[in-house]
Design a protein around this motif. Structure first.
Motif, mmCIF file in Angstrom:
data_model
loop_
_atom_site.group_PDB
_atom_site.id
_atom_site.type_symbol
_atom_site.label_atom_id
_atom_site.label_comp_id
_atom_site.label_asym_id
_atom_site.label_seq_id
_atom_site.Cartn_x
_atom_site.Cartn_y
_atom_site.Cartn_z
ATOM 1 N N ARG A 187 0.826 -1.207 0.000
ATOM 2 C CA ARG A 187 0.000 0.000 0.000
ATOM 3 C C ARG A 187 0.865 1.263 0.000
ATOM 4 N N GLN B 82 1.266 4.480 -2.757
ATOM 5 C CA GLN B 82 1.195 5.918 -2.444
ATOM 6 C C GLN B 82 2.457 6.649 -2.885
ATOM 7 N N ASN B 83 3.607 5.972 -2.779
ATOM 8 C CA ASN B 83 4.889 6.645 -3.006
ATOM 9 C C ASN B 83 5.345 6.692 -4.463
#
Ligand code: KG4
Ligand code: ZN
Length: 335
Positions: free
Chosen positions: A48, A52-53
């Protein structure tokens, strides 16, 4: 001249780098702090966090390199080994990015990338890259191998751990002492104030150039269990000495076998790589061996020890030169 965008997402670091040939232009690493509270990497959370990164990390890497994305000639990515959910994020991103740009994909093996980090050129590079044959001790959280490189991708396995990896062993020792995660850097730091000869832990006798670390971990655990019965604050009172002693035991064992292997194979150039190569005892130890045997020693800059995309980029660069491109349908592999 070619520009390579490289992506690494095999474990808990999301990283992107840009290289112009073998010259590193940018290397951005987003480390995931979320795992610290669990004492180890939680695969679902890692995946996850990569999601996001990945976009901001790639965007920053391209901007820091001072290029436009249209200048990229190929996209290199870590295909494995690693955690499946983590790898999938980087692999899928690399594929769609390469397809959107209409450029080839280059798949990279994470372990080969660690070793090839010694060939990255930076504006600070003072010495030319290693020559062959080169013997490399690859030590990370998941792997411990002695490799003999005959060329960039011709890596002969000379020895390896038959159970735990060296990084895993040191992380477990830290966990037993409740020091936090990842334990390697914490033990390294605390050991600076300790006496490395305060306590002795036996190392196993393993044939040839293989290693074993699970016995060391168990003897450390039993040693502490016995001492804690007599003195409940034993760990607190002897923390630095314990760290220095277990560090010397693990790193000394790594160095002893490596020295034997290098002498037997009559190499003149040696290197260390992987997360554990950031360890100060190991770095000083390999430098001392180099002096003793007149070897040229290659120790990676700290930014290339733990997981990073620069090393994926250099491996990608060599494969790009050989025209070794990956098919878009390639799945990641975990082992
Ligand atoms: O290469 P890496 O970032 O990830 C894997 O591919 O596994 O290696 C992570 C490992 C961890 O076990 C961590 O504790 C260890 O490298 N490590 C260290 C140090 N810095 C990182 N171990 C000992 N001393 C250090 N200074
Ligand atoms: Zn790694």
């Amino acid at each position: 001249m070619s520009y390579i965008l490289a992506i690494e997402s095999s474990c808990d670091d999301t990283s992107a780098a840009v290289l112009r040939d073998d010259l590193l232009l940018s290397n951005v690493i987003a480390s995931q702090k979320v795992h610290e509270q669990y004492g180890g990497v939680v695969p679902e959370l890692a995946s996850r966090a990569h999601q996001q990164n990945i976009v901001p990390v790639v965007d920053t890497a391209i901007r820091n390199a001072g290029i436009e994305k249209e200048q990229i000639d190929a996209v290199a990515f870590t295909r494995g080994p690693g955690l499946l959910g983590s790898l999938l994020v980087g692999v899928s991103f690399a594929k769609s990015f390469a397809q959107a740009l209409g450029v080839p994909l280059v798949e990279v093996n994470h372990l080969q990338a660690h070793v090839l980090s010694h060939f990255i050129r930076t504006p600070e590079s003072a010495t030319p890259p290693p020559q062959f044959p080169l013997m490399c001790l690859l030590v990370s959280g998941g792997h411990t191998q002695i490799l003999l490189l005959h060329s960039h991708f011709d890596m002969e396995l000379i020895g390896q751990t038959i159970d735990d990896a060296a990084g895993e062993a040191i992380d477990k020792a830290a966990k037993i002492m409740d020091l936090g995660y990842p334990g390697g850097p914490i033990i390294d730091r605390l050991a600076q104030q300790g006496n490395a000869d305060a306590f002795q832990f036996a190392t196993p006798h393993i044939a040839g150039y293989d290693y074993s670390f699970s016995g060391i971990k168990t003897s450390f655990l039993y040693f502490l269990r016995d001492r804690l019965v007599e003195e409940p604050d034993f760990i607190e009172h002897h923390k630095a000495d314990l760290c220095a002693s277990i560090q010397k035991c693990i790193m000394g064992f790594l160095l002893k076998k490596f020295e034997k292997a290098a002498l037997q194979h009559k190499v003149r150039q040696v290197a260390i790589a992987g997360g554990v190569s950031a360890n100060s005892y190991l770095r000083n130890g390999i430098a001392a061996l180099g002096k003793k045997h007149h070897w040229q020693v290659f120790v990676p800059p700290f930014q290339f020890c733990t997981d990073n995309a620069a090393m994926v980029g250099i491996a990608g660069h060599f494969k790009y030169l050989r025209g070794e491109f990956a098919d878009i349908s390639l799945p990641p592999y975990t082992n």
